[in-house]
Write a protein that holds these residues in place. Structure first.
Motif, PDB file in Angstrom:
ATOM      1  N   SER A  90       0.836  -1.198   0.000  1.00  0.00           N
ATOM      2  CA  SER A  90       0.000   0.000   0.000  1.00  0.00           C
ATOM      3  C   SER A  90       0.872   1.249   0.000  1.00  0.00           C
ATOM      4  O   SER A  90       1.861   1.328   0.736  1.00  0.00           O
ATOM      5  CB  SER A  90      -0.909  -0.006   1.231  1.00  0.00           C
ATOM      6  OG  SER A  90      -1.609   1.216   1.332  1.00  0.00           O
ATOM      7  N   PRO A  91       0.543   2.264  -0.794  1.00  0.00           N
ATOM      8  CA  PRO A  91       1.358   3.489  -0.826  1.00  0.00           C
ATOM      9  C   PRO A  91       1.290   4.279   0.474  1.00  0.00           C
ATOM     10  O   PRO A  91       2.127   5.141   0.703  1.00  0.00           O
ATOM     11  CB  PRO A  91       0.758   4.278  -1.994  1.00  0.00           C
ATOM     12  CG  PRO A  91      -0.641   3.751  -2.136  1.00  0.00           C
ATOM     13  CD  PRO A  91      -0.583   2.311  -1.743  1.00  0.00           C
ATOM     14  N   THR A  92       0.300   4.013   1.332  1.00  0.00           N
ATOM     15  CA  THR A  92       0.167   4.738   2.599  1.00  0.00           C
ATOM     16  C   THR A  92       0.804   3.992   3.765  1.00  0.00           C
ATOM     17  O   THR A  92       0.647   4.397   4.917  1.00  0.00           O
ATOM     18  CB  THR A  92      -1.311   4.988   2.900  1.00  0.00           C
ATOM     19  OG1 THR A  92      -1.998   3.720   2.996  1.00  0.00           O
ATOM     20  CG2 THR A  92      -1.957   5.823   1.811  1.00  0.00           C
ATOM     21  N   LEU A  93       1.532   2.923   3.498  1.00  0.00           N
ATOM     22  CA  LEU A  93       2.149   2.139   4.556  1.00  0.00           C
ATOM     23  C   LEU A  93       3.201   2.976   5.286  1.00  0.00           C
ATOM     24  O   LEU A  93       4.155   3.470   4.684  1.00  0.00           O
ATOM     25  CB  LEU A  93       2.800   0.885   3.970  1.00  0.00           C
ATOM     26  CG  LEU A  93       3.418  -0.083   4.981  1.00  0.00           C
ATOM     27  CD1 LEU A  93       2.330  -0.736   5.811  1.00  0.00           C
ATOM     28  CD2 LEU A  93       4.244  -1.147   4.272  1.00  0.00           C
ATOM     29  N   LEU A  94       2.986   3.169   6.594  1.00  0.00           N
ATOM     30  CA  LEU A  94       3.906   3.940   7.442  1.00  0.00           C
ATOM     31  C   LEU A  94       4.169   5.330   6.877  1.00  0.00           C
ATOM     32  O   LEU A  94       5.269   5.877   7.006  1.00  0.00           O
ATOM     33  CB  LEU A  94       5.226   3.186   7.621  1.00  0.00           C
ATOM     34  CG  LEU A  94       5.146   1.850   8.364  1.00  0.00           C
ATOM     35  CD1 LEU A  94       6.495   1.147   8.334  1.00  0.00           C
ATOM     36  CD2 LEU A  94       4.694   2.050   9.791  1.00  0.00           C
ATOM     37  N   SER A  95       3.173   5.913   6.274  1.00  0.00           N
ATOM     38  CA  SER A  95       3.353   7.230   5.647  1.00  0.00           C
ATOM     39  C   SER A  95       3.530   8.346   6.668  1.00  0.00           C
ATOM     40  O   SER A  95       4.012   9.427   6.328  1.00  0.00           O
ATOM     41  CB  SER A  95       2.155   7.552   4.749  1.00  0.00           C
ATOM     42  OG  SER A  95       0.949   7.522   5.497  1.00  0.00           O
ATOM     43  N   ASN A  96       3.154   8.108   7.935  1.00  0.00           N
ATOM     44  CA  ASN A  96       3.303   9.127   8.980  1.00  0.00           C
ATOM     45  C   ASN A  96       4.480   8.862   9.901  1.00  0.00           C
ATOM     46  O   ASN A  96       4.663   9.576  10.891  1.00  0.00           O
ATOM     47  CB  ASN A  96       2.016   9.207   9.820  1.00  0.00           C
ATOM     48  CG  ASN A  96       0.858   9.814   9.050  1.00  0.00           C
ATOM     49  OD1 ASN A  96       0.989  10.881   8.471  1.00  0.00           O
ATOM     50  ND2 ASN A  96      -0.265   9.131   9.031  1.00  0.00           N
ATOM     51  N   LEU A  97       5.283   7.846   9.590  1.00  0.00           N
ATOM     52  CA  LEU A  97       6.405   7.500  10.456  1.00  0.00           C
ATOM     53  C   LEU A  97       7.470   8.596  10.415  1.00  0.00           C
ATOM     54  O   LEU A  97       7.919   9.001   9.342  1.00  0.00           O
ATOM     55  CB  LEU A  97       7.018   6.167  10.011  1.00  0.00           C
ATOM     56  CG  LEU A  97       8.061   5.564  10.944  1.00  0.00           C
ATOM     57  CD1 LEU A  97       7.417   5.152  12.256  1.00  0.00           C
ATOM     58  CD2 LEU A  97       8.740   4.367  10.293  1.00  0.00           C
ATOM     59  N   THR A  98       7.871   9.078  11.598  1.00  0.00           N
ATOM     60  CA  THR A  98       8.895  10.119  11.687  1.00  0.00           C
ATOM     61  C   THR A  98      10.197   9.603  12.287  1.00  0.00           C
ATOM     62  O   THR A  98      11.260  10.162  12.019  1.00  0.00           O
ATOM     63  CB  THR A  98       8.388  11.294  12.536  1.00  0.00           C
ATOM     64  OG1 THR A  98       8.047  10.815  13.851  1.00  0.00           O
ATOM     65  CG2 THR A  98       7.158  11.930  11.900  1.00  0.00           C
ATOM     66  N   PHE A  99      10.151   8.545  13.107  1.00  0.00           N
ATOM     67  CA  PHE A  99      11.360   8.011  13.724  1.00  0.00           C
ATOM     68  C   PHE A  99      11.385   6.495  13.553  1.00  0.00           C
ATOM     69  O   PHE A  99      10.410   5.808  13.844  1.00  0.00           O
ATOM     70  CB  PHE A  99      11.412   8.356  15.210  1.00  0.00           C
ATOM     71  CG  PHE A  99      12.580   7.714  15.932  1.00  0.00           C
ATOM     72  CD1 PHE A  99      13.823   8.293  15.899  1.00  0.00           C
ATOM     73  CD2 PHE A  99      12.416   6.530  16.636  1.00  0.00           C
ATOM     74  CE1 PHE A  99      14.900   7.703  16.558  1.00  0.00           C
ATOM     75  CE2 PHE A  99      13.475   5.930  17.298  1.00  0.00           C
ATOM     76  CZ  PHE A  99      14.720   6.524  17.255  1.00  0.00           C
TER      77      PHE A  99
END
Length: 866
Positions: free
Chosen positions: A506-515
């Motif tokens: 999925s293209p949204t996989l861990l899309s908000n991961l910062t660290f």
């Protein structure tokens, strides 16, 4: 002639610059004189001081003190206190003495603060110093005294009437002093002050409290008696403190408390008895108690009726007590319980009905019970079906398994901590009962893998801790249902790759991961494609992995550098087997470039360049025809010892030698020779792409020549001695029908001699200099005309002056009349006023006359005579 013209122009330019400088000085002097004439009347106003006056008695800050003002409070911070050498202003509100020299002990004699001028003082802080003596009237005459702090001053004796006259004193701190208190059988009291609300006498060597110790302090609401080595307590100790709300008895030697010791303290809400050898609180009657801190005591067993006299407890701390057994109904009567801490005990079993009636519970801690191997398999029962618990901590408990229903009634759970246990697997239903989870800590367990559906219902999960688990492979599908996750720690594991990703990811996989932390693993390769979808990644820790140097690795380093992702190395800059080579100075300069050098060596390419398609030498030779006359030998461009410029110079020398042998009769003959040379340019057997290929090879194998426009040469020009500029142009011959291929034209532009070049630019330069000189003359003329004009005199309204001179009329009736009657007024329109001086006493000097200002704005005043 040219030299003479240049000298004349230079002379004129120097004269013009000198003239303009003198005119500018004259103009500046005139402006300054006019400004002085006009603004002399404001000299007194400009000297007004806008700064606040620190002391209304105009006394400087006393000796050995630093005086400051903050938010309206004036504080004097001193190193000592001495009568005779110090004098304070009446506006000092706070006195602070810290770490005074022990060689000069402070003597707080009678009326000392009043004698020093500290009449209006509100707070006195003398800490970490030495006080030999405190007189019974030392604080007398301070009607506004609000707080006194005499901590850690080696104070031994304090007169009972010391603060009897300070009716506004609320806060008194005497901690860390070897004070003397009334004896056990004495009828004396400690202090006589009815206004004190907070009293701190902790760590003051108080071994016993008599019944009359606090009898004359009925207003105390907070009493700190911690660290006094108190043992037995008199039942009447706190009977007189009817307003007591918080009592701290921590760090004493109290073994038991009388049942009715707090029977009269109906306002008591917080009781601290931690770090005392108390073995039970059974029987205590504190009806309104809200917080009981009984940690680190000798309580071993919690019975069913231990808290019957404290049924309204909201916060209960029983941590660190080595409790082995808790009755399953011990907390049932605590219906208001919000916080329960059972950590650091020896529990080996927790009943499923232990907190059944605690429906208001928010935080539940059972961590650090190493004998607790299991949580209730059916979960904790709740009388209303679901709890309000948002934090559950069961870390360091030796848990071997988490059952599917262990968290069944914790639907409001936000944070769960299961770290440092022995959990080997987690079922897919464990966290499905907790859809509001935002943080899960599973670090340092025995997890070897995670089911892809383990977080299927945790759409709000933001932080996940998996470090310290023997994870070998982690499927990326684990994070498909956690789009909000921002923090992921998978360090100190056994991962051999970042994660196992599906091609249809999925293209949204861990899309908000910062660290992301994957340090201390066994990862040998990380590809850029594994991180492409991490759009918000700003910190990545891949230190201490056996990373291999490869083209993909260098591309990843470049990608991370361009995205400005922080390396976030943890503690060390060493990389896997290169740890022994790491130096201390490298730790502070850890970066992607540093990682690249450590992994690939000093010759690593941080920003790799993609190689061009390979072309064989035979293919190049077949595309070059060297039989034509005048061809540019392209083969020589592959010679490392020559450049296109050198080869072109060789050709030019040969052409000149050949031209010398021929008769140069006229310019037409030369033109014909040039046309023949152009017509005899290189011909190519290949198509258009062949020509493009040859040009690319030229650019790649030799330095790029300077490009210039062709310059026609004269037949009488001098021999070529200067540098030659090569102009390479690829032109398509559209007019020729016989030759359809492209032609490569080489054209050399030769510089003319220096004298001819100078004459070509002589007239433009001359015109520019003459124009600038003419402009300077015009400007100077205008400035001189302005300077000769007499300055406009300052005029005042004669009618106002006449009105002022009339008999019986005062200057105040005429208002402020110092403004000039011109459209543009220079200077301030209103006088500067001192913020501490009333408006009616401000004077303004104008034209050597003093006018007393009106309390109104002068622009609204019209004298009667006008």
């Amino acid at each position: 002639m040219g030299a003479r013209s240049r000298e004349l122009f230079l002379l004129l330019a120097v004269c013009a610059l000198a003239l303009s400088e003198s005119v500018s000085k004259v103009a500046d002097g005139k402006k300054k004189e006019d400004a002085d004439n006009f603004l002399f009347q404001y000299d007194d106003l400009d000297t007004a001081d806008d700064q606040e006056v620190l002391y209304n008695e105009n006394r400087p800050c006393p000796r050995d003190c630093i005086c400051t003002v903050s938010q309206g409070y004036r504080t004097a911070k001193c190193d000592r206190l001495e009568i005779g050498t110090q004098k304070f202003g009446d506006d000092i509100t706070d006195l602070v003495i810290e770490n005074a020299d022990p060689r000069f002990p402070i003597q707080l004699t009678d009326f000392i603060f009043k004698k020093l001028g500290l009449h209006q003082i509100t707070t006195v802080k003398i800490v970490n110093s030495s006080i030999d003596f405190v007189g019974p009237n030392a604080f007398h005459g301070l009607p506004n005294l609000y707080a006194v702090n005499l901590s850690n001053d080696k104070l031994k004796v304090l007169h009972p009437e010391t603060f009897a006259h300070n009716k506004k004193l609320v806060l008194l701190t005497l901690a860390n002093n070897p004070l003397k208190f009334p004896a056990a059988d004495s009828q004396d009291y400690f202090l006589n002050t009815s206004s004190i609300q907070e009293l701190d006498i902790s760590y003051c060597n108080m071994k016993y409290i008599a019944a009359n110790t606090f009898m004359n302090m009925p207003g105390v609401m907070y009493l700190n008696l911690a660290g006094n080595n108190l043992s037995n307590m008199d039942p009447n100790t706190f009977k007189k403190l009817l307003d007591l709300e918080e009592l701290d008895l921590s760090d004493n030697n109290i073994k038991s408390l009388p049942d009715d010791i707090f029977s009269e303290n109906n306002e008591l809400a917080t009781l601290h008895i931690s770090r005392n050898p108390v073995d039970t609180v059974y029987g205590l009657q504190i009806s309104d108690l809200l917080t009981l801190n009984a940690g680190q005591t000798n309580i071993r067993f919690v019975g069913p009726s231990m808290f019957n006299g404290m049924t309204y407890i909201a916060n209960l701390n029983l941590s660190g007590n080595s409790i082995e057994k808790i009755h399953n109904q011990a907390f049932h009567k605590l219906v208001e319980l919000n916080y329960l801490d059972l950590s650091y005990n020896n529990l080996d079993f927790v009943s499923n009905i232990l907190i059944k009636e605690n429906i208001e519970l928010d935080i539940f801690k059972i961590s650090n019970n190493p004998k607790l191997k299991h949580l209730p398999a059916e979960g904790f029962e709740c009388s209303v079906d679901q709890f309000n618990i948002y934090l559950f901590d069961a870390s360091h408990c030796g848990l071997q398994e988490i059952y599917d229903n262990s968290l069944r009634t914790f639907s409001a759970l936000s944070v769960v901590n299961l770290a440092n246990n022995e959990i080997k697997s987690i079922g897919t239903k464990v966290f499905t009962m907790c859809p509001k989870l935002v943080e899960i800590n599973l670090s340092y367990n025995q997890l070897t893998t995670l089911d892809p559906k383990v977080f299927e219902k945790n759409n709000e999960l933001g932080k996940l801790y998996l470090q310290g688990n023997p994870l070998k492979v982690l499927n990326a599908e684990v994070f498909v249902h956690t789009p909000m996750i921002t923090y992921l720690d998978m360090s100190h594991a056994e991962l051999t790759s970042l994660w196992k990703a599906d091609k249809n990811r999925s293209p949204t996989l861990l899309s908000n991961l910062t660290f992301l932390n994957v340090s201390h693993n066994r990862i040998t390769e990380i590809k850029q494609t594994e991180l492409d979808h991490l759009n918000k990644l700003n910190a990545l820790d891949i230190s201490n992995n056996p990373l291999a140097c490869s083209h993909d690795f260098e591309n990843l380093m470049t990608w991370l550098s361009n995205r400005k992702v922080s390396p976030n190395a943890s503690g060390s800059a060493s990389i896997a087997n290169l740890a022994k080579d790491a130096k201390d100075e490298d730790v502070g300069t850890y970066s992607w470039e540093f990682l690249t050098r450590k992994t690939c060596g000093s010759a690593a390419v941080v920003h790799p360049v993609e190689p061009l398609p390979a072309v064989s030498d035979e293919e190049i030779w077949e595309r070059i025809d060297t039989d034509k006359e005048g061809n540019f030998d392209l083969k020589n461009t592959l010679d490392d010892s020559k450049t296109p410029k050198d080869m072109f110079l060789d050709d030019m020398i040969d052409d000149e030698a050949k031209d010398d042998e021929e008769d140069d009769d006229s310019v037409d003959d030369d033109d014909e020779d040039e046309d023949e040379d152009d017509a005899g340019g290189e011909d190519y057997d290949g198509e258009e792409d062949d020509v493009e290929l040859k040009v690319k090879l030229l650019d790649k194998t030799s330095p790029k020549p300077a490009v210039s426009s062709p310059v026609p040469t004269s037949s009488t020009a001098a021999p070529v001695t200067d540098d030659v500029q090569i102009n390479i142009q690829l032109l398509e011959n559209e007019t020729s029908e016989e030759d359809a291929s492209n032609t490569l034209y080489l054209q050399a532009s030769i510089k003319e001699d220096e004298e001819h070049s100078h004459y070509a630019y002589l007239w433009p330069i001359s015109i520019a200099i003459l124009g600038a000189l003419l402009l300077l003359i015009v400007i100077a003329k205008v400035v001189m005309m302005v300077c000769t004009k007499r300055a406009k005199p300052i005029r005042y309204n004669s009618a106002l002056i006449a009105a002022m001179n009339q008999a019986g009329r005062t200057k105040k009736d005429c208002g402020l009349v110092y403004q000039q009657l011109t459209e543009d007024l220079v200077g301030p329109t209103t006088p500067k006023l001192s913020r501490y001086t009333p408006l009616h006493s401000v004077t303004v000097n104008a034209s050597n006359m003093s006018y007393e200002s009106s309390p109104f704005h002068h622009s609204n005043i019209v004298p009667e005579a006008v």
